[in-house]
Write an enzyme that holds these catalytic residues in place. Structure first.
Site, short mmCIF file in Angstrom:
data_model
loop_
_atom_site.label_atom_id
_atom_site.label_comp_id
_atom_site.label_asym_id
_atom_site.label_seq_id
_atom_site.Cartn_x
_atom_site.Cartn_y
_atom_site.Cartn_z
CD GLU A 1 -9.85 13.50 4.00
OE1 GLU A 1 -9.65 14.46 4.76
OE2 GLU A 1 -9.15 13.29 2.98
CG LEU A 2 -11.87 8.63 -2.84
CD1 LEU A 2 -13.39 8.78 -2.76
CD2 LEU A 2 -11.35 9.14 -4.19
CB SER B 1 5.36 -7.12 1.71
OG SER B 1 4.66 -7.05 0.49
CG HIS C 1 -2.08 -5.30 -8.02
ND1 HIS C 1 -1.10 -6.02 -8.67
CD2 HIS C 1 -1.45 -4.31 -7.36
CE1 HIS C 1 0.08 -5.46 -8.42
NE2 HIS C 1 -0.11 -4.42 -7.64
#
Length: 768
Positions: A16-17, A445, A706
């Site tokens: 959820e976070l 990826s 990132h």
């Protein structure tokens, strides 16, 4: 006999976070909405522990991104480049996320802070940055506010803080000519403020995490730790400080530990030297009044606790110290395990009976307390059930395969080596591949869009047929190949759209692995992974990547890399069986990957990448044990890679590693090309390769994946030119820091265009 936990997962039972934060980043949620969701998760976590019967419940173990970053903001260790955001009235949370991810807007272009692995786990933390004479101040009241929340809910709360000494040791000096430990006095002054406010609110127990006590320490580092705890005790004599260490034994620093003030010493009994408990009990510790907290319930793995063994250790401690001086706890924070086994509806009953996730580990901590004090009939029945589950797992026929064990036991020395040395292979590959100077590629990826993830979900639910699913993946793969050709990359990848996770994907196709539905664990920030469970002998029954790699290669005249995850990383990023040596399990995985590598070569794939980002993180925390680990880990990689001809080029990838101490072992891996994370460190990581005169080819990452920020051409040119100072031009590859799975397509395309343009500028300069 008190019990406690050192921390609880903060992502929520079903992430959820993560979802709330990413919605906030996408500007679909206001800060206030995110705050409501965060408060609810904290409340659920605290009440879950309270209802289980945990005596002391941790507070400040919650984080939006990372607990070390939280502390940076709390003590005002905010690097100068973010001051412009503070001056522009950015909120505390906006500054916080800019530190974690960087920020690129019309008015601001700021890089993120460096990130690295948290000791030997797969969790990443934000690395604090320190400058000479740095001043600290109480910038954020997070820990104070969360403690207020907890006590308002009636929680018997224990604030958790990383020790000032460990905080400094986790960071980096960003200027030369000073020692970061020289900043300790400045930092202690802020801790005095924080702890003073907590004491005024009623805190009586405070957990001070001192993980470096499990490592080799210099005399200066020992002095800093001693000074820290002496200061805290002197300033706050009424506070019961819990000195918490984890991930290994503390025997090397036992003399120091016995001189530290404080009410409680917590040790990890699940890892390190088996004699640790006995040696502590026979040391000066037994003559003190300090309580010993036994970390018996494993915070790093998912196997059910063996109560018989744990009770024997508790009784051993009680005999020497007395019951009043012994506590029961998790070995470390439960951050590193999934939230709740009860959510798993697809695991078979037998396997499920062997497992314990965070919620179940709470019950184990509490039940161990009861079993060693005044057990009820119900407690004793649960003890009998535990003994039965442990025995059934030990004897289960599904764990052991004679064929696999036999093959692993007959591995020969020649299986670890390529046919020729790198110097010979380099010339043969140069002729066979005919790549340009500074070949460009990506790590593997490409973005997994919501559409791609929805296709996979629909396929798993049965609402998409295998034919429909494959058609969609083929379309996505074609588009990625077309894009790579258009942008001008030299070595392409198929994009990995069929893969969920770089470890889970392979585990799903190997025997001896099991998978969860909701077994999510935080890796960094909002990045969560679902580690496979290795419960038995590992075997490959059929090719795993061949179909998609060959399909992509048929779409282009350029080379497409075969993309595999290495055996050490599959091992490290899984929950591993604990009934045989890790080396044996790793060799079994290596043989499976070796078979895949050979199949790819037979199918005409000329370049094969075997990613090993976890080699460094697998290092034991004690240096004396490094050589043993590195020998078998490097050999496992070589076993996976050495079944091919000299002309076939083997790549590997590593990220967020300090290479200085293991550079010789990296060279011994003998990969033809290694790609590494370098951009956040501004190529500093290449120091080790240059000093060692690393002979093979290197792809230093030239931009940070990132962060959503797109670098400029000038930035990438600058990083390539910095790399040239360390590496011969003919050995340099150009690539991003890591895979692009978590990024979005617009920023990915812009960043790769920048990377290729910068590379072309460098080529033109060299050829001019």
């Amino acid at each position: 006999m008190k019990n406690h936990t050192l921390g609880y997962p903060r992502i929520g039972a079903k992430r959820e976070l993560k979802k709330a934060i990413e919605s906030y980043w996408a500007k679909n949620h206001a800060e206030e909405a995110l705050d409501i969701i965060a408060k609810n998760i904290r409340k659920q976590n605290w009440e879950k522990q309270q209802q289980a019967g945990v005596d002391l419940i941790p507070v400040n173990d919650f984080s939006y991104y990372d607990q070390v970053l939280d502390l940076c903001v709390t003590v005002g260790a905010v690097p100068q480049r973010y001051q412009e955001l503070i001056d522009s009235n950015f909120s505390e949370l906006e500054v916080y996320f800019a530190m974690a991810r960087g920020l690129q807007t019309e008015n601001h272009d700021i890089t993120a802070m460096e990130m690295t692995k948290w000791f030997d786990t797969n969790y990443h933390y934000i690395v604090p940055e320190f400058v000479q004479n740095q001043k600290f101040k109480l910038f954020s009241k997070k820990v104070i506010n969360e403690y207020k929340e907890a006590i308002a809910l009636g929680i018997d709360a224990k604030p958790v803080l990383i020790s000032p000494a460990s905080f400094l040791l986790l960071g980096k000096e960003k200027e030369k000519g000073f020692d970061k430990l020289d900043l300790l006095d400045n930092l202690l002054a802020v801790y005095k403020q924080i702890i003073g406010k907590l004491q005024n609110l009623g805190a009586t127990y405070i957990q001070i995490d001192e993980p470096f006590l499990a490592l080799n320490l210099s005399e200066n580092e020992k002095l800093a730790i001693h000074k820290t705890h002496t200061f805290l005790r002197k300033e706050f004599p009424l506070i019961n400080f819990i000195t918490a260490t984890y991930f290994d034994d503390v025997l090397e620093n036992l003399e120091l530990i016995n001189t530290l003030p404080g009410a409680v010493l917590h040790i990890d009994v699940t890892r390190g030297d088996e004699t640790q408990l006995g040696q502590i009990l026979q040391s000066e510790f037994k003559n003190q009044s300090k309580i010993l907290s036994l970390g018996l319930v494993d915070g790093r793995n998912i196997w059910k606790n063996d109560f018989t063994k744990s009770i024997a250790k508790i009784n051993k401690a009680k005999e020497v110290l007395g019951a009043d001086r012994v506590w029961i706890a998790t070995s470390s924070s439960l951050l590193h395990v999934p939230v709740d086994l009860e959510n798993e509806q697809k695991l078979d009953a037998e396997l499920k009976s062997w497992l314990s996730f965070a919620a179940q580990k709470l019950d184990e901590v509490v039940l161990l307390s009861k079993l060693t004090t005044h057990p009820t009939h119900k407690d004793l029945l649960q003890f009998d059930e535990n003994k039965q589950a442990i025995q059934e797992r030990r004897e289960s026929e599904r764990i052991h395969k004679f064929k696999v064990k036999n093959r692993e036991s007959f591995i020969k020395e020649t299986d670890f080596n390529r046919v020729s040395a790198f110097k010979t292979r380099k010339e043969l590959q140069k002729k066979a591949l005919n790549l340009p100077l500074y070949p460009t590629t990506t790590i593997g990826s490409f973005p997994q869009t919501p559409e791609v993830r929805s296709w996979r979900a629909q396929y798993k639910k049965g609402s998409l047929s295998i034919q429909e699913y494959n058609q969609l993946l083929e379309k996505e793969t074609r588009e990625s190949i077309d894009f790579q050709e258009q942008v001008g990359l030299d070595v392409l990848v198929h994009g990995e759209f069929e893969r969920n996770d770089m470890v889970e994907y392979f585990g799903e196709q190997l025997e001896g692995f099991a998978f969860t539905q909701f077994g999510w664990v935080q890796s960094y920030g909002t990045r969560c992974v679902k580690p496979p469970i290795i419960f038995g002998d590992v075997e490959r029954l059929q090719p795993m990547t061949l179909e998609w790699t060959v399909f992509a290669q048929q779409l282009t005249n350029k080379y497409v890399k075969g993309m595999l995850t290495g055996p050490v990383t599959i091992l490290q990023w899984s929950f591993v069986r604990d009934d045989q040596p890790r080396q044996t399990t790793c060799n079994q995985i290596a043989l499976a990957i070796r078979d895949e590598v050979v199949d790819l070569e037979r199918a005409g794939i000329k370049i094969i990448q075997i990613d090993e980002p976890a080699i460094r993180e697998g290092l034991p925390l004690k240096r004396a044990q490094w050589n043993t680990y590195l020998n078998w880990a490097v050999n496992a990689f070589k076993l996976s890679a050495s079944g091919v001809k000299d002309e076939t080029q083997i790549h590997t990838h590593m990220c967020y590693s300090e290479f200085n101490d293991i550079i010789e072992s990296i060279a011994n891996m003998d990969a033809d090309v290694i790609t590494i994370e370098c951009s956040r460190s501004q190529m500093e990581l290449l120091d080790a390769f240059a000093a060692f005169k690393y002979p093979n080819e290197i792809g230093p990452g030239v931009y940070d994946i990132h962060s959503p920020r797109v670098p400029s051409v000038a930035e990438v040119v600058d990083l390539i030119e910095k790399a040239e100072k360390y590496i011969p031009q003919e050995n340099i590859w150009i690539n991003p820091d890591c895979g692009l799975k978590t990024r979005k397509w617009p920023e990915t395309k812009k960043a790769l265009e920048v990377m290729v343009n910068a590379t072309q500028q460098i080529r033109n300069k060299v050829l001019a």
